[in-house]
Design a protein around this motif. Structure first.
Motif, PDB file in Angstrom:
ATOM      1  N   LEU A 189       0.868  -1.183   0.001  1.00 16.60           N
ATOM      2  CA  LEU A 189      -0.255   0.089  -0.028  1.00 16.60           C
ATOM      3  C   LEU A 189       0.841   1.085   0.062  1.00 16.60           C
ATOM      4  O   LEU A 189       0.327   2.405  -0.332  1.00 16.60           O
ATOM      5  CB  LEU A 189      -1.013   0.016   1.099  1.00 16.60           C
ATOM      6  N   ASP A 190       2.065   1.292   0.402  1.00 13.88           N
ATOM      7  CA  ASP A 190       3.003   2.151   0.113  1.00 13.88           C
ATOM      8  C   ASP A 190       2.993   2.922  -1.308  1.00 13.88           C
ATOM      9  O   ASP A 190       3.124   4.128  -1.625  1.00 13.88           O
ATOM     10  CB  ASP A 190       4.417   1.937   0.819  1.00 13.88           C
ATOM     11  N   ASP A 191       3.221   1.907  -2.105  1.00 12.75           N
ATOM     12  CA  ASP A 191       3.729   2.431  -3.604  1.00 12.75           C
ATOM     13  C   ASP A 191       2.513   1.784  -4.569  1.00 12.75           C
ATOM     14  O   ASP A 191       2.434   2.090  -5.693  1.00 12.75           O
ATOM     15  CB  ASP A 191       5.012   1.971  -4.093  1.00 12.75           C
ATOM     16  N   GLY A 192       1.606   0.759  -4.055  1.00  9.37           N
ATOM     17  CA  GLY A 192       0.702   0.417  -4.902  1.00  9.37           C
ATOM     18  C   GLY A 192       1.054  -0.761  -5.744  1.00  9.37           C
ATOM     19  O   GLY A 192       0.356  -1.370  -6.744  1.00  9.37           O
ATOM     20  N   GLU A 193       2.223  -1.055  -5.888  1.00 11.68           N
ATOM     21  CA  GLU A 193       2.933  -2.222  -6.863  1.00 11.68           C
ATOM     22  C   GLU A 193       2.323  -3.671  -6.619  1.00 11.68           C
ATOM     23  O   GLU A 193       2.647  -4.006  -5.546  1.00 11.68           O
ATOM     24  CB  GLU A 193       4.267  -2.020  -7.048  1.00 11.68           C
ATOM     25  N   ALA A 194       1.814  -4.003  -7.564  1.00  7.68           N
ATOM     26  CA  ALA A 194       1.168  -5.430  -7.341  1.00  7.68           C
ATOM     27  C   ALA A 194       1.864  -6.486  -7.953  1.00  7.68           C
ATOM     28  O   ALA A 194       2.712  -6.423  -9.090  1.00  7.68           O
ATOM     29  CB  ALA A 194      -0.354  -5.503  -7.862  1.00  7.68           C
ATOM     30  N   THR A 195       1.905  -7.846  -7.131  1.00 13.29           N
ATOM     31  CA  THR A 195       2.588  -8.940  -7.768  1.00 13.29           C
ATOM     32  C   THR A 195       1.434  -9.992  -8.013  1.00 13.29           C
ATOM     33  O   THR A 195       0.618 -10.146  -6.952  1.00 13.29           O
ATOM     34  CB  THR A 195       3.579  -9.455  -6.739  1.00 13.29           C
ATOM     35  N   ARG A 196       1.506 -10.708  -9.030  1.00 11.86           N
ATOM     36  CA  ARG A 196       0.563 -11.728  -9.233  1.00 11.86           C
ATOM     37  C   ARG A 196       0.660 -12.921  -8.728  1.00 11.86           C
ATOM     38  O   ARG A 196       1.858 -13.389  -8.712  1.00 11.86           O
ATOM     39  CB  ARG A 196       0.238 -11.920 -10.823  1.00 11.86           C
ATOM     40  N   LEU A 197      -0.160 -13.360  -8.059  1.00  7.50           N
ATOM     41  CA  LEU A 197       0.011 -14.778  -7.210  1.00  7.50           C
ATOM     42  C   LEU A 197      -0.182 -15.984  -7.931  1.00  7.50           C
ATOM     43  O   LEU A 197       0.024 -17.032  -7.558  1.00  7.50           O
ATOM     44  CB  LEU A 197      -0.589 -14.650  -6.009  1.00  7.50           C
ATOM     45  N   THR A 198      -1.341 -15.941  -8.785  1.00  7.49           N
ATOM     46  CA  THR A 198      -1.906 -16.856  -9.575  1.00  7.49           C
ATOM     47  C   THR A 198      -1.892 -16.881 -11.251  1.00  7.49           C
ATOM     48  O   THR A 198      -1.886 -15.780 -11.380  1.00  7.49           O
ATOM     49  CB  THR A 198      -3.411 -17.442  -9.111  1.00  7.49           C
ATOM     50  N   ASP A 199      -2.149 -18.067 -11.908  1.00  5.24           N
ATOM     51  CA  ASP A 199      -2.086 -17.982 -13.240  1.00  5.24           C
ATOM     52  C   ASP A 199      -3.344 -18.793 -13.640  1.00  5.24           C
ATOM     53  O   ASP A 199      -3.203 -20.104 -13.726  1.00  5.24           O
ATOM     54  CB  ASP A 199      -1.038 -18.612 -13.819  1.00  5.24           C
ATOM     55  N   ALA A 200      -4.630 -18.142 -13.570  1.00  2.89           N
ATOM     56  CA  ALA A 200      -5.827 -18.882 -13.796  1.00  2.89           C
ATOM     57  C   ALA A 200      -6.151 -19.706 -15.255  1.00  2.89           C
ATOM     58  O   ALA A 200      -6.742 -20.639 -15.477  1.00  2.89           O
ATOM     59  CB  ALA A 200      -7.011 -18.150 -13.354  1.00  2.89           C
ATOM     60  N   LEU A 201      -5.311 -18.876 -16.259  1.00  2.00           N
ATOM     61  CA  LEU A 201      -5.818 -19.473 -17.565  1.00  2.00           C
ATOM     62  C   LEU A 201      -4.518 -20.317 -17.913  1.00  2.00           C
ATOM     63  O   LEU A 201      -3.523 -20.144 -17.928  1.00  2.00           O
ATOM     64  CB  LEU A 201      -5.617 -18.182 -18.544  1.00  2.00           C
ATOM     65  N   PRO A 202      -5.209 -21.532 -18.483  1.00  3.42           N
ATOM     66  CA  PRO A 202      -4.236 -22.350 -18.932  1.00  3.42           C
ATOM     67  C   PRO A 202      -3.231 -22.179 -20.043  1.00  3.42           C
ATOM     68  O   PRO A 202      -3.552 -21.263 -20.739  1.00  3.42           O
ATOM     69  CB  PRO A 202      -4.976 -23.636 -19.445  1.00  3.42           C
ATOM     70  N   ASP A 203      -1.985 -22.364 -19.968  1.00  2.00           N
ATOM     71  CA  ASP A 203      -1.051 -22.323 -20.854  1.00  2.00           C
ATOM     72  C   ASP A 203      -1.486 -22.422 -22.319  1.00  2.00           C
ATOM     73  O   ASP A 203      -1.185 -22.062 -23.402  1.00  2.00           O
ATOM     74  CB  ASP A 203       0.364 -22.670 -20.797  1.00  2.00           C
ATOM     75  N   ALA A 204      -2.251 -23.785 -22.379  1.00  2.00           N
ATOM     76  CA  ALA A 204      -2.684 -24.083 -23.572  1.00  2.00           C
ATOM     77  C   ALA A 204      -3.591 -23.024 -24.482  1.00  2.00           C
ATOM     78  O   ALA A 204      -3.891 -23.378 -25.557  1.00  2.00           O
ATOM     79  CB  ALA A 204      -3.193 -25.556 -23.556  1.00  2.00           C
ATOM     80  N   ILE A 205      -4.186 -22.334 -23.796  1.00  2.54           N
ATOM     81  CA  ILE A 205      -5.035 -21.173 -24.595  1.00  2.54           C
ATOM     82  C   ILE A 205      -4.320 -20.032 -24.823  1.00  2.54           C
ATOM     83  O   ILE A 205      -3.819 -19.478 -23.810  1.00  2.54           O
ATOM     84  CB  ILE A 205      -6.178 -20.775 -23.583  1.00  2.54           C
ATOM     85  N   ASP A 206      -4.262 -19.622 -25.971  1.00  2.00           N
ATOM     86  CA  ASP A 206      -3.772 -18.362 -26.381  1.00  2.00           C
ATOM     87  C   ASP A 206      -4.854 -17.080 -26.103  1.00  2.00           C
ATOM     88  O   ASP A 206      -5.967 -17.128 -26.625  1.00  2.00           O
ATOM     89  CB  ASP A 206      -3.538 -18.245 -27.923  1.00  2.00           C
ATOM     90  N   GLU A 207      -4.545 -16.364 -25.114  1.00  2.00           N
ATOM     91  CA  GLU A 207      -5.437 -15.163 -24.711  1.00  2.00           C
ATOM     92  C   GLU A 207      -5.924 -14.375 -25.863  1.00  2.00           C
ATOM     93  O   GLU A 207      -7.333 -13.760 -25.990  1.00  2.00           O
ATOM     94  CB  GLU A 207      -5.063 -14.418 -23.706  1.00  2.00           C
ATOM     95  N   ASP A 208      -5.188 -14.557 -27.061  1.00  2.00           N
ATOM     96  CA  ASP A 208      -5.488 -13.679 -27.980  1.00  2.00           C
ATOM     97  C   ASP A 208      -6.660 -14.113 -29.189  1.00  2.00           C
ATOM     98  O   ASP A 208      -7.372 -13.754 -29.695  1.00  2.00           O
ATOM     99  CB  ASP A 208      -4.250 -13.154 -29.060  1.00  2.00           C
ATOM    100  N   ASP A 209      -6.887 -15.648 -28.788  1.00  2.00           N
ATOM    101  CA  ASP A 209      -8.107 -16.348 -29.305  1.00  2.00           C
ATOM    102  C   ASP A 209      -9.495 -15.908 -28.738  1.00  2.00           C
ATOM    103  O   ASP A 209     -10.539 -16.165 -29.070  1.00  2.00           O
ATOM    104  CB  ASP A 209      -7.865 -17.781 -29.265  1.00  2.00           C
ATOM    105  N   LEU A 210      -9.379 -15.331 -27.493  1.00  3.66           N
ATOM    106  CA  LEU A 210     -10.772 -15.158 -26.720  1.00  3.66           C
ATOM    107  C   LEU A 210     -11.035 -13.612 -26.929  1.00  3.66           C
ATOM    108  O   LEU A 210     -10.467 -12.729 -27.676  1.00  3.66           O
ATOM    109  CB  LEU A 210     -10.366 -15.340 -25.262  1.00  3.66           C
ATOM    110  N   VAL A 211     -12.191 -13.392 -26.769  1.00  4.37           N
ATOM    111  CA  VAL A 211     -13.062 -12.254 -27.167  1.00  4.37           C
ATOM    112  C   VAL A 211     -13.258 -11.337 -26.001  1.00  4.37           C
ATOM    113  O   VAL A 211     -13.863 -11.625 -25.021  1.00  4.37           O
ATOM    114  CB  VAL A 211     -14.307 -12.609 -27.824  1.00  4.37           C
ATOM    115  N   THR A 212     -13.218 -10.002 -26.063  1.00  7.50           N
ATOM    116  CA  THR A 212     -13.400  -8.864 -25.397  1.00  7.50           C
ATOM    117  C   THR A 212     -14.745  -8.477 -25.530  1.00  7.50           C
ATOM    118  O   THR A 212     -15.318  -8.292 -26.875  1.00  7.50           O
ATOM    119  CB  THR A 212     -12.664  -7.802 -25.363  1.00  7.50           C
TER     120      THR A 212
END
Length: 672
Positions: free
Chosen positions: A374-397
């Protein structure tokens, strides 16, 4: 607060969730959208894109994460481990994560989901909750330091939940319906030996919160679905009769957000001053009320950090949650860095409020957990929920769009267009109907929707009249009008889709769960020629029986529900008119029905009878029953099986392709 009966919250990671008849002139704030948004159209695909198609197993191998209760201790007392729930093993269990994201299992259930609630304040014991086979009869357990579970709320029909801790850490609060199945009493448990005493015998109100010092209890009570109140109990007073603090005339909804850390103020919601929920404060001694947060949308939640230094709040801005963390010492908002552009939620503070754990959700990436200083707001990701086998670019916003219904009312919707769609390659489409009644389809990751879109189906998540999030006028437009004008909003969703370039206007179906499942069956019975196929996911088919068989623990909501839907004792004629079961002979289009055998909200007999009646009249009906699920899917293998069933059914009856069951679908479901 706008409160409606929720048949379902969250199935396959999407909220799927039953108002005054609209007049000639709808106030602008009922839709509350800037003019440019109302005129917004879908960005038309200019050329066909190539994407890799993935099986449902991959989408549902996304790992779901959730942090422990905001009313508990989510960080451990010594080393700062973070308490969470995850379905990494295929079903939810309680775990801890360290600051590097390493996971340690606390429970190892392989049949019933277990959800983490809180660490004990001075040791590594943990409070968790679990039901049996999706029956929603939750018990509260202590996970002892040696790994054994102690049931604090035994009893076959006892339903209980964790409420919170007193700020000295010596006692915690649990509510149970063991004395009266239709209401919850409040118990105080000793952290030392689990001895307990009832501190409030309830008369049918809803226990909302206990102040940090244990002096005040906040209760809420719905009078109708448009009118509710807040009551306070002072445990130090001689007379502990709940005191009404929201006396008013007319229809106004009130709800509890939180007590402040100093136990001097209640933060509450009210729509008294406009279309949307605002956050106000109530001084517990003087009774003085003051505005806290006003916005052009509903204030979704507000809470204090444990010491009161930070205030966390969020608004529901056009189906997107916008969260703010305010440092009360500086008056400035905390800026979080190193996170994706998405929705921030589940903010939890560590013991000295130097760090927070939280999650971020986007349309193309599931809810991931982060840790930030909370001093600087810099975040670290703890989990990786999307499988590596899925290319996120194939998904739709998704895009937020609006279309006109039969009476000119603007209907907001969340729209997903497959990347492989174009004018030269038009794709079939689905109107997705959320649950509720009164739910809302929002942006954010859904394994089920992304699987459908990845396989070439456009999805329009329509927020028909009666949906939450768009003002109280819009919210109440479907009162005692369900399956009628709100259904026409869904019908006009098809009309909208027919005009979108890249969509095949001759191949449009309807899909929905719970109340949305009812709308699917209602469309196929009362508007049998509109949609080409239907997917009914545990939908209500007989409102008379459903309203008569409300689970006992919903007793406090019965009056409000009857006010909205109708009383089966007096409104049977109308309820039968809108119930698909009694018109099943009108079903002519292919129908897929999904049902959990243990569902306490929409009984299995609802789906059984609709399937039987439709088949007797020659309709094509596929029926999938999950013997180990209730109202939704707690087990990954069942989510996979259901998603594959949707795509196989749609490929066969909407696209017209041969049915191909994915080899990884699995599951012990019964297919008829």
């Amino acid at each position: 607060m706008q409160l409606k009966w929720t048949l379902l919250i969250g199935a396959s990671a999407l909220v799927m969730a039953c108002a005054q008849t609209p007049g000639e002139d709808i106030p602008d704030e009922a839709v509350t959208t800037p003019e440019e948004d109302i005129e917004q159209v879908v960005e038309e695909p200019t050329e066909t894109a190539t994407v890799q198609e993935y099986p449902a197993a991959l989408f549902h191998e996304t790992i779901s994460w959730g942090l422990g209760s905001n009313n508990g201790y989510v960080f451990s007392h010594e080393d700062g481990d973070i308490l969470a729930s995850t379905d990494e093993t295929g079903i939810f269990n309680a775990v801890t994560l360290d600051e590097a994201g390493a996971v340690t299992a606390l429970t190892m259930s392989d049949d019933n989901a277990v959800y983490a609630q809180s660490f004990f304040p001075q040791d590594d014991r943990v409070l968790v909750t679990s039901d049996s086979g999706g029956n929603e009869i939750y018990h509260v357990y202590v996970r002892e330091e040696d790994g054994t579970l102690t049931d604090l709320t035994p009893g076959e029909e006892v339903r209980a939940s964790f409420v919170g801790w007193r700020d000295d850490g010596e006692v915690f609060y649990v509510q149970t319906n063991e004395r009266d199945p239709q209401t919850n009493d409040l118990y105080e448990y000793s952290a030392a030996d689990y001895s307990r005493k009832m501190i409030f015998e309830n008369d049918g109100k809803d226990i909302a919160d206990v102040s940090p010092d244990g002096r005040w209890l906040a209760l809420s009570k719905e009078r109708t679905n448009a009118d509710s109140n807040i009551f306070l109990v002072d445990f130090l007073a001689d007379d502990q009769t709940p005191e009404l603090i929201t006396g008013h005339e007319g229809d106004i909804s009130y709800g509890v957000y939180d007590f402040t850390a100093d136990s001097e103020t209640l933060i509450y919601a009210t729509n008294e001053y406009g279309e949307f929920n605002q956050a106000w404060t109530y001084n517990l001694v003087s009774g003085e009320k003051n505005p806290l947060i006003e916005a052009d949308w509903d204030v979704s939640f507000v809470f204090d950090s444990p010491t009161g230094r930070y205030l966390v709040s969020a608004i529901n801005a056009d189906a997107v949650t916008e969260l703010t963390i305010t440092d009360n010492e500086t008056g400035e908002a905390v800026e979080l860095t190193n996170i994706p552009d998405g929705e921030v939620g589940q903010v939890r503070f560590n013991r000295d409020e130097s760090e927070i754990a939280f999650g971020v959700n986007t349309d193309t990436s599931p809810f991931n957990l982060y840790l930030a200083d909370l001093d600087d707001g810099e975040a670290t990701r703890l989990t990786d929920a999307l499988p590596d086998a899925i290319d996120e670019d194939d998904l739709v916003t998704a895009e937020i769009v609006r279309y006109e219904s039969f009476d000119g009312l603007e209907i907001p919707a969340v729209f997903y267009m497959p990347k492989q769609a174009s004018a030269d390659n038009p794709v079939p489409a689905l109107v997705w109907v959320h649950g509720g009644p009164g739910g809302q389809t929002t942006k954010g990751y859904s394994a089920t929707i992304q699987h459908l879109v990845n396989h070439g189906y456009a999805v329009l998540g329509a927020n028909n009249r009666g949906s939450s999030g768009y003002g109280k006028t819009f919210f109440h437009m479907d009162d005692r009008n369900h399956g009628e004008k709100d259904l026409q909003d869904i019908v006009y969703g098809r009309t909208y889709l027919e005009g979108v370039e890249g969509i095949d206007p001759d191949k449009i179906g309807i899909i929905g769960g719970s109340y949305g499942g009812f709308m699917v069956a209602a469309a196929l019975t009362s508007e049998p020629d509109v949609f080409d196929v239907g997917v009914d996911i545990f939908g209500v088919t007989n409102w008379v029986r459903t309203l008569e068989s409300i689970p006992p623990w919903w007793g406090s909501f019965r009056d409000a529900l009857y006010d909205e839907m109708g009383d089966p004792a007096t409104d049977e004629e109308r309820l039968r008119r809108i119930s698909p079961l009694f018109h099943a002979d009108q079903i002519t289009k292919p129908l897929l029905v999904i049902q959990g055998a243990n569902d306490p909200r929409v009984l299995k007999v609802e789906s059984d009878e609709l399937v039987e009646a439709a088949r007797e009249n020659g309709a094509t009906v596929e029926y999938v029953v999950f013997p180990d699920e209730g109202h939704g899917f707690q087990k990954r293998e069942n989510r996979i099986t259901a998603s594959e069933a949707y795509v196989d059914f749609l490929n066969t009856y909407l696209k017209g392709e041969p049915e191909q069951q994915d080899a990884d679908a699995g599951g012990d479901n019964a297919v008829e």
